[in-house]
Design a protein around this motif. Structure first.
Motif, PDB file in Angstrom:
ATOM      1  N   PRO A  15     -52.917  52.944  34.288  1.00 29.74           N
ATOM      2  CA  PRO A  15     -51.745  52.136  33.913  1.00 29.74           C
ATOM      3  C   PRO A  15     -51.572  51.963  32.400  1.00 29.74           C
ATOM      4  O   PRO A  15     -50.440  51.900  31.918  1.00 29.74           O
ATOM      5  N   THR A  16     -52.666  51.909  31.654  1.00 25.83           N
ATOM      6  CA  THR A  16     -52.551  51.798  30.192  1.00 25.83           C
ATOM      7  C   THR A  16     -51.903  53.043  29.621  1.00 25.83           C
ATOM      8  O   THR A  16     -50.996  52.967  28.783  1.00 25.83           O
ATOM      9  N   ARG A  17     -52.329  54.201  30.091  1.00 25.73           N
ATOM     10  CA  ARG A  17     -51.759  55.450  29.585  1.00 25.73           C
ATOM     11  C   ARG A  17     -50.298  55.605  30.008  1.00 25.73           C
ATOM     12  O   ARG A  17     -49.471  56.107  29.242  1.00 25.73           O
ATOM     13  N   LEU A  34     -48.644  50.809  18.495  1.00 21.59           N
ATOM     14  CA  LEU A  34     -48.761  51.010  19.946  1.00 21.59           C
ATOM     15  C   LEU A  34     -49.896  50.176  20.523  1.00 21.59           C
ATOM     16  O   LEU A  34     -49.788  49.639  21.621  1.00 21.59           O
ATOM     17  N   ALA A  35     -50.991  50.094  19.797  1.00 21.23           N
ATOM     18  CA  ALA A  35     -52.188  49.420  20.303  1.00 21.23           C
ATOM     19  C   ALA A  35     -52.051  47.902  20.314  1.00 21.23           C
ATOM     20  O   ALA A  35     -52.714  47.231  21.116  1.00 21.23           O
ATOM     21  N   PHE A  45     -58.486  51.907  22.671  1.00 20.80           N
ATOM     22  CA  PHE A  45     -57.115  52.411  22.780  1.00 20.80           C
ATOM     23  C   PHE A  45     -57.057  53.890  22.413  1.00 20.80           C
ATOM     24  O   PHE A  45     -56.404  54.679  23.093  1.00 20.80           O
ATOM     25  N   CYS A  46     -57.783  54.258  21.366  1.00 19.74           N
ATOM     26  CA  CYS A  46     -57.772  55.657  20.915  1.00 19.74           C
ATOM     27  C   CYS A  46     -58.391  56.591  21.954  1.00 19.74           C
ATOM     28  O   CYS A  46     -58.021  57.769  22.019  1.00 19.74           O
ATOM     29  N   ARG A  50     -56.603  59.981  23.283  1.00 23.65           N
ATOM     30  CA  ARG A  50     -57.234  61.307  23.341  1.00 23.65           C
ATOM     31  C   ARG A  50     -57.043  61.950  24.721  1.00 23.65           C
ATOM     32  O   ARG A  50     -56.829  63.159  24.816  1.00 23.65           O
ATOM     33  N   VAL A  51     -57.114  61.150  25.777  1.00 16.99           N
ATOM     34  CA  VAL A  51     -56.869  61.683  27.132  1.00 16.99           C
ATOM     35  C   VAL A  51     -55.439  62.218  27.219  1.00 16.99           C
ATOM     36  O   VAL A  51     -55.199  63.303  27.752  1.00 16.99           O
ATOM     37  N   LEU A  52     -54.495  61.468  26.686  1.00 24.64           N
ATOM     38  CA  LEU A  52     -53.096  61.907  26.690  1.00 24.64           C
ATOM     39  C   LEU A  52     -52.896  63.160  25.844  1.00 24.64           C
ATOM     40  O   LEU A  52     -52.138  64.059  26.210  1.00 24.64           O
ATOM     41  N   GLU A  53     -53.598  63.231  24.716  1.00 25.18           N
ATOM     42  CA  GLU A  53     -53.508  64.415  23.859  1.00 25.18           C
ATOM     43  C   GLU A  53     -54.073  65.647  24.569  1.00 25.18           C
ATOM     44  O   GLU A  53     -53.475  66.728  24.523  1.00 25.18           O
TER      45      GLU A  53
END
Length: 107
Positions: A15-17, A34-35, A45-46, A50-53
């Motif tokens: 849900p955060t992503r 954003l954070a 948060f970073c 990184r998962v999204l990247e």
């Protein structure tokens, strides 16, 4: 190595992503901005970023010490295509359910 489809599905499972993606869909933003609304450390948060990247859903640009993120929707197309393969399955099930209730109503 996991396919990009696996990476994208894993990325959007949190849900955060998903909230990060929702915000970035409105336009690019600095990581610190954003954070701010999230109840976690910037380091935590970073990790989400990184998962999204890795999934290709977010692109980062650096301007000196400032990092800006931008949403990239293209990887979601693969998820949509995968889901649409199951549309005939669900349509058939829903058609049978509709028939069941129509027959029951007529009795």
């Amino acid at each position: 190595m996991a396919s990009n489809l696996d990476n994208v599905i894993a990325a959007i499972s949190d849900p955060t992503r998903r909230a990060i993606i929702r915000r970035l869909a409105r336009g690019p933003a600095r990581i610190s901005d954003l954070a701010a609304p999230f109840p976690m450390s910037l380091t935590g948060f970073c990790k989400h970023v990184r998962v999204l990247e890795r999934a290709g859903l977010v692109r980062r640009t650096r301007h000196g010490r400032e990092n800006t993120l931008e949403f990239s929707a293209e990887p979601l197309r693969g998820v949509a295509q995968w889901l649409f393969k199951y549309e005939p399955f669900w349509n058939a099930r829903l058609d049978r359910l509709e028939s069941f209730f129509t027959e029951k109503k007529e009795k």
